[in-house]
Design a protein around this motif. Structure first.
Motif, PDB file in Angstrom:
ATOM      1  N   UNK A  11       0.834  -1.203   0.000  1.00 29.48           N
ATOM      2  CA  UNK A  11       0.000   0.000   0.000  1.00 29.48           C
ATOM      3  C   UNK A  11       0.871   1.256   0.000  1.00 29.48           C
ATOM      4  N   UNK A  12       1.968   1.233   0.774  1.00 23.94           N
ATOM      5  CA  UNK A  12       2.868   2.379   0.814  1.00 23.94           C
ATOM      6  C   UNK A  12       3.548   2.587  -0.538  1.00 23.94           C
ATOM      7  N   UNK A  13       3.915   1.490  -1.196  1.00 20.18           N
ATOM      8  CA  UNK A  13       4.548   1.595  -2.509  1.00 20.18           C
ATOM      9  C   UNK A  13       3.577   2.160  -3.542  1.00 20.18           C
ATOM     10  N   UNK A  14       2.314   1.769  -3.435  1.00 21.15           N
ATOM     11  CA  UNK A  14       1.313   2.276  -4.372  1.00 21.15           C
ATOM     12  C   UNK A  14       1.107   3.784  -4.184  1.00 21.15           C
ATOM     13  N   UNK A  15       1.059   4.224  -2.942  1.00 16.79           N
ATOM     14  CA  UNK A  15       0.905   5.661  -2.679  1.00 16.79           C
ATOM     15  C   UNK A  15       2.141   6.440  -3.104  1.00 16.79           C
ATOM     16  N   UNK A  16       3.309   5.812  -2.948  1.00 16.85           N
ATOM     17  CA  UNK A  16       4.539   6.474  -3.356  1.00 16.85           C
ATOM     18  C   UNK A  16       4.586   6.659  -4.868  1.00 16.85           C
ATOM     19  N   UNK A  17       4.054   5.670  -5.591  1.00 20.32           N
ATOM     20  CA  UNK A  17       4.032   5.793  -7.044  1.00 20.32           C
ATOM     21  C   UNK A  17       3.041   6.857  -7.503  1.00 20.32           C
ATOM     22  N   UNK A  18       2.036   7.130  -6.661  1.00 22.57           N
ATOM     23  CA  UNK A  18       1.018   8.120  -7.010  1.00 22.57           C
ATOM     24  C   UNK A  18       1.408   9.531  -6.573  1.00 22.57           C
ATOM     25  N   UNK A  19       1.981   9.633  -5.365  1.00 23.81           N
ATOM     26  CA  UNK A  19       2.288  10.961  -4.813  1.00 23.81           C
ATOM     27  C   UNK A  19       3.789  11.261  -4.755  1.00 23.81           C
ATOM     28  N   UNK A  20       4.620  10.251  -5.057  1.00 22.63           N
ATOM     29  CA  UNK A  20       6.053  10.456  -4.960  1.00 22.63           C
ATOM     30  C   UNK A  20       6.484  10.574  -3.505  1.00 22.63           C
ATOM     31  N   UNK A  21       7.453  11.425  -3.237  1.00 18.20           N
ATOM     32  CA  UNK A  21       7.944  11.596  -1.868  1.00 18.20           C
ATOM     33  C   UNK A  21       7.274  12.762  -1.143  1.00 18.20           C
ATOM     34  N   UNK A  22       6.282  13.366  -1.779  1.00 19.50           N
ATOM     35  CA  UNK A  22       5.589  14.518  -1.188  1.00 19.50           C
ATOM     36  C   UNK A  22       4.467  14.024  -0.271  1.00 19.50           C
ATOM     37  N   UNK A  23       4.805  13.793   0.989  1.00 19.60           N
ATOM     38  CA  UNK A  23       3.816  13.279   1.928  1.00 19.60           C
ATOM     39  C   UNK A  23       2.714  14.298   2.210  1.00 19.60           C
ATOM     40  N   UNK A  24       3.025  15.597   2.105  1.00 19.48           N
ATOM     41  CA  UNK A  24       2.021  16.622   2.358  1.00 19.48           C
ATOM     42  C   UNK A  24       0.908  16.544   1.310  1.00 19.48           C
ATOM     43  N   UNK A  25       1.274  16.266   0.084  1.00 22.08           N
ATOM     44  CA  UNK A  25       0.269  16.127  -0.974  1.00 22.08           C
ATOM     45  C   UNK A  25      -0.633  14.922  -0.715  1.00 22.08           C
ATOM     46  N   UNK A  26      -0.052  13.857  -0.227  1.00 18.25           N
ATOM     47  CA  UNK A  26      -0.835  12.658   0.088  1.00 18.25           C
ATOM     48  C   UNK A  26      -1.835  12.933   1.207  1.00 18.25           C
ATOM     49  N   UNK A  27      -1.367  13.618   2.255  1.00 17.26           N
ATOM     50  CA  UNK A  27      -2.245  13.931   3.386  1.00 17.26           C
ATOM     51  C   UNK A  27      -3.342  14.903   2.959  1.00 17.26           C
ATOM     52  N   UNK A  28      -3.000  15.890   2.138  1.00 21.83           N
ATOM     53  CA  UNK A  28      -3.990  16.856   1.668  1.00 21.83           C
ATOM     54  C   UNK A  28      -5.066  16.181   0.842  1.00 21.83           C
ATOM     55  N   UNK A  29      -4.664  15.179   0.046  1.00 22.62           N
ATOM     56  CA  UNK A  29      -5.635  14.439  -0.751  1.00 22.62           C
ATOM     57  C   UNK A  29      -6.591  13.654   0.149  1.00 22.62           C
ATOM     58  N   UNK A  30      -6.046  13.078   1.212  1.00 24.85           N
ATOM     59  CA  UNK A  30      -6.882  12.344   2.161  1.00 24.85           C
ATOM     60  C   UNK A  30      -7.883  13.284   2.837  1.00 24.85           C
ATOM     61  N   UNK A  31      -7.440  14.497   3.172  1.00 26.62           N
ATOM     62  CA  UNK A  31      -8.337  15.488   3.776  1.00 26.62           C
ATOM     63  C   UNK A  31      -9.460  15.853   2.806  1.00 26.62           C
ATOM     64  N   UNK A  32      -9.096  16.090   1.547  1.00 26.98           N
ATOM     65  CA  UNK A  32     -10.094  16.468   0.530  1.00 26.98           C
ATOM     66  C   UNK A  32     -11.110  15.368   0.325  1.00 26.98           C
ATOM     67  N   UNK A  33     -10.658  14.129   0.244  1.00 27.03           N
ATOM     68  CA  UNK A  33     -11.570  12.995   0.027  1.00 27.03           C
ATOM     69  C   UNK A  33     -12.562  12.876   1.177  1.00 27.03           C
ATOM     70  N   UNK A  34     -12.074  13.045   2.407  1.00 31.51           N
ATOM     71  CA  UNK A  34     -12.965  12.919   3.564  1.00 31.51           C
ATOM     72  C   UNK A  34     -13.906  14.110   3.689  1.00 31.51           C
ATOM     73  N   UNK A  35     -13.446  15.298   3.320  1.00 29.81           N
ATOM     74  CA  UNK A  35     -14.326  16.468   3.329  1.00 29.81           C
ATOM     75  C   UNK A  35     -15.459  16.307   2.325  1.00 29.81           C
ATOM     76  N   UNK A  36     -15.155  15.777   1.163  1.00 32.54           N
ATOM     77  CA  UNK A  36     -16.189  15.546   0.142  1.00 32.54           C
ATOM     78  C   UNK A  36     -17.227  14.535   0.620  1.00 32.54           C
ATOM     79  N   UNK A  37     -16.768  13.542   1.394  1.00 32.59           N
ATOM     80  CA  UNK A  37     -17.709  12.508   1.858  1.00 32.59           C
ATOM     81  C   UNK A  37     -18.667  13.035   2.915  1.00 32.59           C
ATOM     82  N   UNK A  38     -18.298  14.114   3.606  1.00 35.41           N
ATOM     83  CA  UNK A  38     -19.179  14.667   4.638  1.00 35.41           C
ATOM     84  C   UNK A  38     -20.471  15.214   4.066  1.00 35.41           C
TER      85      UNK A  38
END
Length: 329
Positions: free
Chosen positions: A42-69
């Motif tokens: 799972x970590x390798x898959x996220x790394x291939x999608x977001x690279x080494x930018x962990x902030x972008x990954x976390x921001x995407x998770x925030x956006x996805x959860x905000x949309x679900x609300x």
């Protein structure tokens, strides 16, 4: 006290001969590598999608959860969990801390969180549900009670041995998780900060009590709470083993209670009286993580008190029944 030591030693030898503890170790040694590998993929898959930018990954998770609300398909109960998750991720971003930093310590912390309410209690149940009933089935209880030792001492020696193995299982779970997952993620991360203290107040998340603790300290707090939960489950399994003559029946009863509690935690939010059931209060580590309580009015102190009452009550019943019942028949 001197008379208890040989009894505890005898019970420990019997527990070891049953090989239940070795089976539990084998289960951990089989499952932990599987979970570790799954998280690595799972970590390798996220790394291939977001690279080494962990902030972008976390921001995407925030956006996805905000949309679900705003979705009607998401139950209101689930939205509470997502509200806190969103606030937690925002706080980590503000503090410039990667909440998904891979490592053996982070994996162990997450594993303990997920295993605290069902997996570890099931392991404890495996050694506690037949500690008395198995001796009735085999007939060895008759030989044990012919010795010039008070019945309550015999039962107390079994309880002490059971709690010793409970402690050993909790510690072994941490050691196996850390050592095995370290092969996948490395062994660093004990001093990385974890933020705890998030609370849901109505529709808002209160962050006034949020503070950082190092991961090693957080895991120690987790293990302390898990040990308490495991001890209470062991006491209840101990009581069932005293009350029920059949080993199979005692195991089924405890397994059904634990699984029912896991289901009730997700479904019983409207049934407020369910918060007094021990099964609903097993998720003590969720309070550390800031997860909303399954039923309104539940707090860490409340759950500790409920579990303590259940544990004490089970011990009283166990000793009263064992010392008075005609077990030889």
């Amino acid at each position: 006290m001197n008379s208890m030591i040989p009894l505890v030693k005898n019970e420990t030898i019997k527990m070891i001969k049953k090989k239940r503890f070795y089976v539990i170790l084998l289960v951990l040694l089989v499952l932990v590598p599987i979970f570790s590998y799954a998280q690595l993929r799972a970590a390798e898959e996220k790394r291939s999608k977001f690279g080494t930018d962990w902030r972008r990954e976390v921001q995407q998770a925030i956006t996805d959860n905000q949309n679900s609300l705003g979705s009607d398909r998401v139950p209101e109960e689930w939205k509470k969990y997502r509200q806190i998750y969103i606030q937690q991720m925002k706080y980590y971003l503000e503090q410039d801390v990667n909440p998904r930093q891979p490592g053996a310590v982070a994996f162990t912390k997450e594993f303990l969180d997920n295993a605290a309410t069902l997996f570890i209690p099931l392991l404890i149940m495996g050694i506690g549900s037949d500690i008395v009933s198995s001796e009735r089935t085999s007939g060895t209880i008759k030989m044990l009670l012919t010795r010039p030792v008070r019945r309550w001492k015999v039962l107390l020696s079994k309880l002490i041995t059971l709690l010793m193995f409970v402690s050993l299982i909790v510690v072994s779970t941490f050691i196996v998780c850390y050592l095995v997952s370290g092969l996948f993620f490395g062994y660093k991360g004990f001093n990385l900060p974890v933020f705890t203290g998030f609370k849901l107040q109505g529709a808002d998340v209160d962050i006034s009590g949020v503070h950082a603790v190092p991961q090693w300290k957080y895991i120690l707090m987790q293990m302390g709470l898990i040990w308490f939960v495991s001890s209470v489950v062991a006491m209840l399994a101990f009581m069932v083993s005293v009350l029920v003559r059949s080993t199979a029946a005692s195991i089924v009863i405890m397994m059904a209670a634990l699984i029912a509690g896991n289901i009730l935690t997700n479904l019983a939010s409207a049934w407020t009286s369910a918060k007094y059931l021990f099964m609903v209060n097993l998720g003590l580590t969720q309070y550390l993580a800031g997860t909303p309580a399954p039923i309104e009015g539940m707090t860490l102190g409340f759950s500790l008190a409920v579990l303590a009452v259940w544990g004490l009550g089970s011990l009283i019943v166990s000793f009263l029944v064992f010392t008075k019942q005609d077990i030889l028949n």
